[in-house]
Design an enzyme around this catalytic site. Structure first.
Site: not given
Length: 475
Positions: A141, A197, A327, A333-334, A340
């Site tokens: 109300d 390409h 990894s 490894k980077v 991503e």
């Protein structure tokens, strides 16, 4: 154990937690929809609070909470109602909204959840007994005066979405644009080979490449503003089916005016309330633009990921910040983790667009779309995830990028596309033959031209000046 209280609604008695500000209809919805375990988005809760505040203010201004109401409220009670709605809008009562995303398709459960919480909190603020079954400040109300879920819930979606885009997504896009513009200026003197390409093309500067990415973000921000434009017409005032039954003729315009003042967004009453109640085309269009923004952002992230590939066996033309080991088996490894992450968000938003499209297409029959909670959840998820991903991408990836000028420039003289600069001098066919021979022999285009005395040295220097190839011919 949680102590319980008993409340009632039109269907009978309901047990619910004693201290909860919500009441019977909210508890019924919790019992009926134990589906995903995900509540409606905080942005939507806050928008519900804001539109309930605007509705209460409009109703108060129009005398609808005073003598015109079946149970008139005092000025102090109206003030309490406004404050309670403000508390919902400010996020103070988020825990009082327990209903699942996958509920009744109109959003009635969440609309009543807001009505109940605001009414009970207002009773408390006014010094009244909120546990009394005869509530002086009533969810229907007073809090829901002149309203229906069918016009107020989509209004809340429009407000929540427009505010999220304007206040969070646009600034995140502009931040990316500004960082990329700064990189474009900083790297304007670094020559590199362009690629089409994924194959060698003519020279360009690394700054020119960055300027293209900056422009993508600029256009994305414009698309975000266009998405806001799709949401400016508000369904409020249409009530159940668009006729405006039980609402004051000036109510909708006042609510839109108050929402505009509070948000800085130029909301307005819908031109046609039958369309505004029934169709969610504005949301479909707004999300399509958000999808396009996600595609642009994902494209930029993907290009930067490629340019940073390596470090020894890839392009390695820009060096991305080292953020974490890449990894569990390859030491040192980077990976381009933030690129991503943003790409994954973009993929999710493309999928979300299918949900929005399907809900807009199949959920609307006659005077109501019955998929509004999932429409709201999906579009707000897209905005939230994209905004957050862009923010960390800007701060932790784009801002820390550095140019590998030596790697950029080392490939320029080796490129077969240097032969393109010979076209105005010896024609396409002869230039193509030089390029093929250079590939076959391992010599540079410049070396072959000198061996064959194709052009005088001054003309050859001009034709094979890589910087001249980064701009139109000067006549």
């Amino acid at each position: 154990m949680t102590s319980m209280r008993v409340e009632h609604d039109t269907m009978g008695e309901v047990q619910l937690p004693h201290d909860a500000y919500y009441s019977a209809q909210t508890q019924r919805a919790c019992d009926n929809f134990p589906i995903s375990g995900r509540r409606i988005a905080p942005e939507l809760i806050h928008a519900l609070g804001l539109i309930k505040w605007a509705a209460a203010k409009a109703n108060a201004d129009l005398g609808q909470l005073g003598p015109a109401n079946r149970v008139p409220l005092t000025d102090a009670e109206i003030t309490a109602l406004l404050q309670a709605a403000r508390e919902v809008a400010d996020g103070s009562l988020d825990d009082e909204f327990p209903i699942d995303v996958y509920q009744t398709g109109s959003g009635t459960s969440s609309n009543m959840n807001a009505n109940e919480v605001i009414a009970n909190r207002a009773l408390e603020l006014a010094g009244l007994d909120r546990f009394n079954q005869t509530k002086k400040i009533h969810p229907n109300d007073h809090v829901n005066r002149g309203q229906s879920t069918n016009d107020m819930f989509p209004t809340a979606i429009h407000v929540a979405t427009a505010v999220a885009i304007r206040s969070r997504l646009v600034p995140a896009l502009l931040k990316c644009e500004h960082i990329l513009e700064a990189k474009a200026a900083e790297w304007s003197s670094i020559l590199k080979i362009g690629r089409t390409h994924l194959a060698d093309a003519t020279p360009m500067s690394l700054g020119q490449e960055m300027s293209g990415f900056a422009r993508q973000m600029s256009l994305a921000a414009r698309r975000a503003e266009k998405a806001v434009d799709e949401l400016l017409e508000l369904p409020v005032g249409g009530t159940a089916v668009g006729t405006g039954i039980n609402t004051h003729a000036q109510f909708a315009a006042l609510v839109a005016q108050y929402l505009s003042t509070e948000t800085g967004i130029s909301f307005r009453e819908a031109v046609n309330h039958f369309e505004a109640n029934a169709a969610r085309d504005g949301l479909v269009t707004a999300h399509a633009l958000i999808k396009a923004i996600a595609v642009s952002a994902g494209s930029v992230a993907n290009n930067i990921r490629w340019l940073g590939s390596g470090p020894r066996c890839g392009f390695n033309e820009i060096i991305l910040p080292d953020l974490q080991p890449g990894s569990s088996i390859m030491p040192g490894k980077v990976n381009p983790v933030l690129c991503e992450s943003l790409l994954q968000v973009a993929c999710r938003i493309v999928g979300n667009d299918q949900t929005i499209t399907t809900a807009g297409l199949t959920g609307g029959q006659f005077q109501l779309n019955i998929t509004m909670p999932v429409l709201a959840d999906t579009i707000l998820e897209s905005i939230r995830d994209l905004t957050n991903a862009l923010a960390v991408f800007a701060d932790r990836c784009l801002a820390g990028m550095t140019a590998n000028a030596e790697k950029c420039q080392s490939a320029v003289e080796q490129s077969l596309s240097m032969a393109t600069g010979l076209n105005p001098y010896i024609g396409y066919e002869k230039a193509a033959a030089i390029a093929k021979e250079a590939y076959k022999t391992g010599k540079t285009v410049r070396e072959l031209c000198r061996e064959q005395n194709l052009l005088p040295e001054d003309e050859l220097e001009k034709a094979l000046d890589p910087w001249q190839m980064t701009k139109p011919l000067s006549r």
